[in-house]
Structure formats: structure tokens, C-alpha cells
Design a protein around this motif. Structure first.
Motif, PDB file in Angstrom:
ATOM      1  N   THR A  22       0.813  -1.230   0.000  1.00  0.00           N
ATOM      2  CA  THR A  22       0.000   0.000   0.000  1.00  0.00           C
ATOM      3  C   THR A  22       0.844   1.277   0.000  1.00  0.00           C
ATOM      4  O   THR A  22       0.285   2.366  -0.064  1.00  0.00           O
ATOM      5  CB  THR A  22      -0.936   0.023   1.225  1.00  0.00           C
ATOM      6  OG1 THR A  22      -0.148   0.021   2.426  1.00  0.00           O
ATOM      7  CG2 THR A  22      -1.884  -1.162   1.213  1.00  0.00           C
ATOM      8  N   ARG A  23       2.169   1.140   0.062  1.00  0.00           N
ATOM      9  CA  ARG A  23       3.036   2.320   0.148  1.00  0.00           C
ATOM     10  C   ARG A  23       2.784   3.340  -0.973  1.00  0.00           C
ATOM     11  O   ARG A  23       2.745   4.543  -0.706  1.00  0.00           O
ATOM     12  CB  ARG A  23       4.507   1.926   0.186  1.00  0.00           C
ATOM     13  CG  ARG A  23       5.438   3.123   0.407  1.00  0.00           C
ATOM     14  CD  ARG A  23       6.876   2.709   0.690  1.00  0.00           C
ATOM     15  NE  ARG A  23       7.013   1.735   1.761  1.00  0.00           N
ATOM     16  CZ  ARG A  23       6.918   1.999   3.066  1.00  0.00           C
ATOM     17  NH1 ARG A  23       6.709   3.224   3.460  1.00  0.00           N
ATOM     18  NH2 ARG A  23       7.054   1.040   3.959  1.00  0.00           N
ATOM     19  N   PRO A  24       2.585   2.930  -2.241  1.00  0.00           N
ATOM     20  CA  PRO A  24       2.323   3.947  -3.282  1.00  0.00           C
ATOM     21  C   PRO A  24       1.099   4.813  -2.975  1.00  0.00           C
ATOM     22  O   PRO A  24       1.104   6.025  -3.213  1.00  0.00           O
ATOM     23  CB  PRO A  24       2.104   3.114  -4.550  1.00  0.00           C
ATOM     24  CG  PRO A  24       2.858   1.843  -4.304  1.00  0.00           C
ATOM     25  CD  PRO A  24       2.684   1.579  -2.826  1.00  0.00           C
ATOM     26  N   SER A  27       2.056   7.110   0.181  1.00  0.00           N
ATOM     27  CA  SER A  27       3.081   8.105  -0.184  1.00  0.00           C
ATOM     28  C   SER A  27       2.487   9.207  -1.048  1.00  0.00           C
ATOM     29  O   SER A  27       2.800  10.380  -0.866  1.00  0.00           O
ATOM     30  CB  SER A  27       4.234   7.422  -0.926  1.00  0.00           C
ATOM     31  OG  SER A  27       4.910   6.536  -0.076  1.00  0.00           O
ATOM     32  N   ALA A  28       1.621   8.829  -1.982  1.00  0.00           N
ATOM     33  CA  ALA A  28       0.976   9.832  -2.820  1.00  0.00           C
ATOM     34  C   ALA A  28       0.060  10.710  -1.974  1.00  0.00           C
ATOM     35  O   ALA A  28       0.032  11.944  -2.143  1.00  0.00           O
ATOM     36  CB  ALA A  28       0.186   9.164  -3.947  1.00  0.00           C
ATOM     37  N   PRO A  37      -4.724   1.956  -7.682  1.00  0.00           N
ATOM     38  CA  PRO A  37      -4.219   0.888  -8.536  1.00  0.00           C
ATOM     39  C   PRO A  37      -5.284   0.519  -9.565  1.00  0.00           C
ATOM     40  O   PRO A  37      -6.463   0.418  -9.244  1.00  0.00           O
ATOM     41  CB  PRO A  37      -3.955  -0.255  -7.555  1.00  0.00           C
ATOM     42  CG  PRO A  37      -4.858   0.009  -6.391  1.00  0.00           C
ATOM     43  CD  PRO A  37      -5.086   1.488  -6.354  1.00  0.00           C
ATOM     44  N   ASP A  62      -1.202  -1.099 -12.212  1.00  0.00           N
ATOM     45  CA  ASP A  62      -0.562   0.159 -12.572  1.00  0.00           C
ATOM     46  C   ASP A  62      -1.168   1.258 -11.704  1.00  0.00           C
ATOM     47  O   ASP A  62      -2.387   1.411 -11.675  1.00  0.00           O
ATOM     48  CB  ASP A  62      -0.827   0.437 -14.057  1.00  0.00           C
ATOM     49  CG  ASP A  62      -0.151   1.685 -14.544  1.00  0.00           C
ATOM     50  OD1 ASP A  62       0.905   2.055 -14.006  1.00  0.00           O
ATOM     51  OD2 ASP A  62      -0.685   2.302 -15.485  1.00  0.00           O
ATOM     52  N   TRP A  63      -0.333   2.007 -10.997  1.00  0.00           N
ATOM     53  CA  TRP A  63      -0.837   3.102 -10.147  1.00  0.00           C
ATOM     54  C   TRP A  63      -1.063   4.330 -11.009  1.00  0.00           C
ATOM     55  O   TRP A  63      -0.168   4.758 -11.732  1.00  0.00           O
ATOM     56  CB  TRP A  63       0.158   3.397  -9.042  1.00  0.00           C
ATOM     57  CG  TRP A  63       0.227   2.302  -8.030  1.00  0.00           C
ATOM     58  CD1 TRP A  63       1.029   1.193  -8.076  1.00  0.00           C
ATOM     59  CD2 TRP A  63      -0.561   2.180  -6.857  1.00  0.00           C
ATOM     60  NE1 TRP A  63       0.786   0.399  -6.986  1.00  0.00           N
ATOM     61  CE2 TRP A  63      -0.179   0.978  -6.210  1.00  0.00           C
ATOM     62  CE3 TRP A  63      -1.544   2.968  -6.266  1.00  0.00           C
ATOM     63  CZ2 TRP A  63      -0.744   0.555  -5.010  1.00  0.00           C
ATOM     64  CZ3 TRP A  63      -2.106   2.540  -5.068  1.00  0.00           C
ATOM     65  CH2 TRP A  63      -1.708   1.345  -4.465  1.00  0.00           C
ATOM     66  N   GLU A  65      -2.974   8.405 -11.263  1.00  0.00           N
ATOM     67  CA  GLU A  65      -3.541   9.559 -10.569  1.00  0.00           C
ATOM     68  C   GLU A  65      -5.060   9.545 -10.733  1.00  0.00           C
ATOM     69  O   GLU A  65      -5.567   9.350 -11.839  1.00  0.00           O
ATOM     70  CB  GLU A  65      -2.964  10.849 -11.162  1.00  0.00           C
ATOM     71  CG  GLU A  65      -3.350  12.080 -10.419  1.00  0.00           C
ATOM     72  CD  GLU A  65      -2.225  12.574  -9.513  1.00  0.00           C
ATOM     73  OE1 GLU A  65      -1.080  12.124  -9.651  1.00  0.00           O
ATOM     74  OE2 GLU A  65      -2.518  13.407  -8.657  1.00  0.00           O
TER      75      GLU A  65
END
Length: 151
Positions: A22-24, A27-28, A37, A62-63, A65
């Protein structure tokens, strides 16, 4: 650095557990961006943030926005919460439908709870939750942004 344990809305901002998976997302959020995702196999936006697709089981994610825009699906005015929210006073707990598809459990802030309505457009705001994360919550869409969305 420890975060202020409450927001100006009076809500606690407990630090979430941040895993490599879950870090992405966290962090965002800490950087003031909402990312989700997406499955590269079937194209579905995945909620809650994880490294595989709930719809098709693919491990190819793929993460991307997200818009940060949503619509209130349902809400409840909570007068006494549990855990970290026990001393928070009353607050709005809501389900919002992100424009990208997922339905998310969140708080609606910066509004009198009596003024929250099903179908209301809201936008993400971030409340600091420590060194690694911020909590995404939602507030009524600012009039200037609402006008821009309709143009």
C-alpha cells in the motif's frame, strides 16, 4: 515528526499501517495526490489499495492519478465514535463513489453535518497522519472547481 493528532475538523488522524503493497497509495496521499491501482488486464480501478485485481485476479497493477472527485452515495452523522474517534465529538461517516469507480468509506469534513446530501459532489482533502501518510477525506466541492468540471 509526529503529526497533530487531530485535524481542524476535530477528527483524529491515526497513522495507517503502511505495507509495501500500500506504500504507493499512502506516499501519494502524503504528497497531496490521490492515486489508485488499476488492473492492466481488465482495466478496473481497485479498492482498497492492493497489488492484485479483485475482479480478475491479475497481479499486473498500474498506479494512476485519480481525479479526487466523488459523489456522496450514503452518509451517517455519528454522534459518538469508537477507538480513536471516541473523543472526536460528532462527525460524518460516508460512502462516496470516486469518479474512477470505487466506493470508498471516508469522512465528509468542512461542512455542517446537516448539510451533507446524497448525490452531493465532493473533492478529496488530505489530513496529515505522520511521517508516512495522510488520510484522504472529502469536503464539498469548491464552487470554482465545480464550475470547471462542468465546462
Amino acid at each position: 515528526m509526529m503529526a497533530d493528532p487531530t485535524t481542524r475538523a476535530g477528527l483524529p488522524t491515526p497513522a495507517p499501517y503502511v505495507s509495501p503493497e500500500t506504500r504507493p497509495f499512502w506516499s501519494a496521499a502524503k504528497a497531496g495526490r490521490l492515486v489508485l491501482p488499476f488492473c492492466t488486464g481488465c482495466g478496473v480501478a481497485i479498492w482498497y489499495p492492493k497489488a492484485f485485481c479483485s475482479a480478475c485476479g491479475s497481479m499486473h497493477v498500474d498506479w494512476r492519478e485519480a481525479s479526487g472527485l466523488a459523489t456522496v452515495y450514503s452518509h451517517s452523522h455519528v454522534h459518538r465514535g469508537e477507538g480513536a474517534y471516541r473523543e472526536a465529538g460528532s462527525f460524518v461517516l460516508a460512502l462516496v463513489d470516486l469518479d474512477e469507480g470505487p466506493r470508498v468509506l471516508t469522512n465528509i469534513v468542512d461542512i455542517d453535518p446537516a448539510d451533507v446530501a446524497i448525490g452531493q459532489r465532493v473533492q478529496v482533502v488530505f489530513h496529515d497522519a505522520g511521517d508516512e501518510a495522510s488520510l484522504p477525506r472529502f469536503a464539498p466541492m469548491a464552487p470554482a472547481r465545480a464550475a470547471a468540471v462542468h465546462d
